[in-house]
Design a protein around this motif. Structure first.
Motif, PDB file in Angstrom:
ATOM      1  N   THR A  91      27.968  17.795 -51.503  1.00  0.00           N
ATOM      2  CA  THR A  91      27.411  19.078 -51.928  1.00  0.00           C
ATOM      3  C   THR A  91      28.423  19.771 -52.834  1.00  0.00           C
ATOM      4  O   THR A  91      29.639  19.558 -52.706  1.00  0.00           O
ATOM      5  CB  THR A  91      27.105  19.979 -50.725  1.00  0.00           C
ATOM      6  N   PRO A  92      27.963  20.584 -53.778  1.00  0.00           N
ATOM      7  CA  PRO A  92      28.911  21.258 -54.683  1.00  0.00           C
ATOM      8  C   PRO A  92      29.966  22.063 -53.940  1.00  0.00           C
ATOM      9  O   PRO A  92      31.137  22.084 -54.344  1.00  0.00           O
ATOM     10  CB  PRO A  92      27.999  22.155 -55.520  1.00  0.00           C
ATOM     11  N   GLN A  93      29.568  22.704 -52.847  1.00  0.00           N
ATOM     12  CA  GLN A  93      30.537  23.513 -52.094  1.00  0.00           C
ATOM     13  C   GLN A  93      31.618  22.638 -51.474  1.00  0.00           C
ATOM     14  O   GLN A  93      32.805  22.975 -51.530  1.00  0.00           O
ATOM     15  CB  GLN A  93      29.827  24.311 -51.000  1.00  0.00           C
ATOM     16  N   ARG A 210      23.597  23.315 -45.904  1.00  0.00           N
ATOM     17  CA  ARG A 210      22.573  24.322 -46.155  1.00  0.00           C
ATOM     18  C   ARG A 210      22.929  25.681 -45.553  1.00  0.00           C
ATOM     19  O   ARG A 210      22.051  26.469 -45.207  1.00  0.00           O
ATOM     20  CB  ARG A 210      21.204  23.860 -45.653  1.00  0.00           C
ATOM     21  N   ARG A 211      24.213  25.938 -45.430  1.00  0.00           N
ATOM     22  CA  ARG A 211      24.664  27.216 -44.895  1.00  0.00           C
ATOM     23  C   ARG A 211      25.540  27.917 -45.922  1.00  0.00           C
ATOM     24  O   ARG A 211      25.753  27.429 -47.034  1.00  0.00           O
ATOM     25  CB  ARG A 211      25.383  26.998 -43.558  1.00  0.00           C
ATOM     26  N   SER A 212      26.050  29.061 -45.570  1.00  0.00           N
ATOM     27  CA  SER A 212      26.740  29.924 -46.526  1.00  0.00           C
ATOM     28  C   SER A 212      28.113  29.375 -46.901  1.00  0.00           C
ATOM     29  O   SER A 212      28.662  28.492 -46.243  1.00  0.00           O
ATOM     30  CB  SER A 212      26.913  31.316 -45.922  1.00  0.00           C
ATOM     31  N   GLY A 213      28.653  29.965 -47.960  1.00  0.00           N
ATOM     32  CA  GLY A 213      30.005  29.611 -48.371  1.00  0.00           C
ATOM     33  C   GLY A 213      31.020  29.910 -47.287  1.00  0.00           C
ATOM     34  O   GLY A 213      32.023  29.190 -47.147  1.00  0.00           O
ATOM     35  N   GLU A 214      30.769  30.953 -46.510  1.00  0.00           N
ATOM     36  CA  GLU A 214      31.677  31.293 -45.421  1.00  0.00           C
ATOM     37  C   GLU A 214      31.716  30.190 -44.370  1.00  0.00           C
ATOM     38  O   GLU A 214      32.775  29.879 -43.812  1.00  0.00           O
ATOM     39  CB  GLU A 214      31.253  32.613 -44.770  1.00  0.00           C
ATOM     40  N   VAL A 215      30.572  29.568 -44.104  1.00  0.00           N
ATOM     41  CA  VAL A 215      30.539  28.478 -43.127  1.00  0.00           C
ATOM     42  C   VAL A 215      31.256  27.252 -43.685  1.00  0.00           C
ATOM     43  O   VAL A 215      31.942  26.533 -42.949  1.00  0.00           O
ATOM     44  CB  VAL A 215      29.095  28.142 -42.704  1.00  0.00           C
ATOM     45  N   GLU A 217      33.808  27.379 -45.630  1.00  0.00           N
ATOM     46  CA  GLU A 217      35.223  27.679 -45.464  1.00  0.00           C
ATOM     47  C   GLU A 217      35.648  27.507 -44.013  1.00  0.00           C
ATOM     48  O   GLU A 217      36.733  26.980 -43.729  1.00  0.00           O
ATOM     49  CB  GLU A 217      35.521  29.107 -45.936  1.00  0.00           C
ATOM     50  N   GLN A 218      34.798  27.923 -43.082  1.00  0.00           N
ATOM     51  CA  GLN A 218      35.100  27.738 -41.664  1.00  0.00           C
ATOM     52  C   GLN A 218      35.223  26.255 -41.337  1.00  0.00           C
ATOM     53  O   GLN A 218      36.143  25.834 -40.624  1.00  0.00           O
ATOM     54  CB  GLN A 218      34.016  28.373 -40.789  1.00  0.00           C
ATOM     55  N   SER A 219      34.298  25.459 -41.865  1.00  0.00           N
ATOM     56  CA  SER A 219      34.333  24.013 -41.627  1.00  0.00           C
ATOM     57  C   SER A 219      35.637  23.422 -42.152  1.00  0.00           C
ATOM     58  O   SER A 219      36.297  22.626 -41.470  1.00  0.00           O
ATOM     59  CB  SER A 219      33.126  23.357 -42.294  1.00  0.00           C
ATOM     60  N   ALA A 220      36.021  23.808 -43.355  1.00  0.00           N
ATOM     61  CA  ALA A 220      37.261  23.297 -43.938  1.00  0.00           C
ATOM     62  C   ALA A 220      38.473  23.748 -43.139  1.00  0.00           C
ATOM     63  O   ALA A 220      39.425  22.972 -42.936  1.00  0.00           O
ATOM     64  CB  ALA A 220      37.387  23.765 -45.386  1.00  0.00           C
ATOM     65  N   ASN A 221      38.448  24.988 -42.660  1.00  0.00           N
ATOM     66  CA  ASN A 221      39.583  25.509 -41.900  1.00  0.00           C
ATOM     67  C   ASN A 221      39.703  24.855 -40.531  1.00  0.00           C
ATOM     68  O   ASN A 221      40.791  24.838 -39.949  1.00  0.00           O
ATOM     69  CB  ASN A 221      39.456  27.027 -41.754  1.00  0.00           C
ATOM     70  N   GLU A 222      38.611  24.335 -40.002  1.00  0.00           N
ATOM     71  CA  GLU A 222      38.671  23.554 -38.767  1.00  0.00           C
ATOM     72  C   GLU A 222      39.146  22.134 -39.034  1.00  0.00           C
ATOM     73  O   GLU A 222      39.869  21.541 -38.228  1.00  0.00           O
ATOM     74  CB  GLU A 222      37.287  23.529 -38.104  1.00  0.00           C
ATOM     75  N   LEU A 223      38.751  21.594 -40.182  1.00  0.00           N
ATOM     76  CA  LEU A 223      39.038  20.202 -40.509  1.00  0.00           C
ATOM     77  C   LEU A 223      40.469  19.979 -40.978  1.00  0.00           C
ATOM     78  O   LEU A 223      41.145  19.043 -40.518  1.00  0.00           O
ATOM     79  CB  LEU A 223      38.065  19.728 -41.588  1.00  0.00           C
ATOM     80  N   LEU A 224      40.937  20.808 -41.902  1.00  0.00           N
ATOM     81  CA  LEU A 224      42.203  20.503 -42.564  1.00  0.00           C
ATOM     82  C   LEU A 224      43.423  20.464 -41.647  1.00  0.00           C
ATOM     83  O   LEU A 224      44.244  19.539 -41.770  1.00  0.00           O
ATOM     84  CB  LEU A 224      42.437  21.469 -43.735  1.00  0.00           C
TER      85      LEU A 224
END
Length: 243
Positions: A91-93, A210-215, A217-224
């Protein structure tokens, strides 16, 4: 061929096995399908497989970030989805976040989703999943991966109680074969279970599809931060032993 692969091959002829493995890698293998050499001249590279559902957000983000982080060690990193949107790109995000956090733009843009199939699992030294459910799916497909498949945040939680020197010592005690060293380090991580309180509700990386940009960012902050621990343990296992 990685150690143990012949021992765990399904009841297929060698020709059928090769054909299934080739189908898993193509036409949607992306940069991960490029031949690579693992450290110290090993015949096959150490291989990490990252797994999520659609293979367009979390697992490809983990894939391209780990590939860049471990590039100097010759580690092969690729990804797949339990219900992949086959052929779709990131996805682009997810692509934007991955590049911002250090992935190569060419790797992120070249990604194409593919299904999780047995040959991809059988050749993997480490399987990193985005949730506990994904890990269960992996182990149901290939029970031999019980000790080599981890939800990424669980891996990080366990690895955090293992020092780099301890991981390195466990790995190098296994000898010169890089696959054996990685698997020894993973056993050391697995042995950390039960040594600290575990909150399994925090082992999953949130799905941002299919969720917001904030989600996202949350996903990335959990993953990284979890990927930091994966990189640390792999480096401890694969870098040359210090005198």
């Amino acid at each position: 061929m990685s150690p143990d692969l012949d021992d765990t091959r399904p009841n297929l002829s060698r020709r059928e096995w090769r054909e299934q493995l080739a189908a898993a890698r193509s036409p949607f293998g992306g940069p991960a399908a490029v031949d690579a050499r693992s450290p110290e001249g090993s015949e096959t590279p150490v291989t990490i497989l990252t797994v999520c559902t659609g293979n367009i957000c979390r697992s490809p983000m983990a894939e391209v970030l780990l590939r860049e982080r471990l590039r100097d060690l010759g580690v092969r990193v690729h990804s797949a989805g339990t219900h992949a949107l086959v052929g779709h790109g990131m996805t682009p995000q997810a692509q934007e976040i991955a590049v911002q956090r250090g992935a190569r733009e060419a790797d992120a843009s070249a990604h194409a989703a593919r299904y999780l199939v047995e040959p991809l699992l059988m050749e993997s030294d480490l399987v990193i999943t985005m949730t506990r459910e994904h890990r269960s799916h992996v182990v149901q497909m290939v029970p031999q991966l019980m000790k080599r498949a981890f939800p990424v945040r669980e891996f990080a939680r366990l690895a955090a109680t293992l020092t780099t020197d301890e991981a390195r010592a466990a790995a190098h005690a296994a000898g010169g074969d890089v696959h054996a060293r990685v698997r020894a380090a993973l056993r050391a991580v697995t042995d950390q279970r039960g040594k600290s309180p575990a909150d399994q509700s925090k082992d999953d990386v949130i799905d941002p599809y299919r969720r917001s940009g904030e989600v996202y960012e949350q996903s990335a902050n959990e993953l990284l931060p979890a990927l930091d621990e994966v990189e640390r343990i792999l480096r401890a296992a694969l870098e040359k032993q210090r005198n």
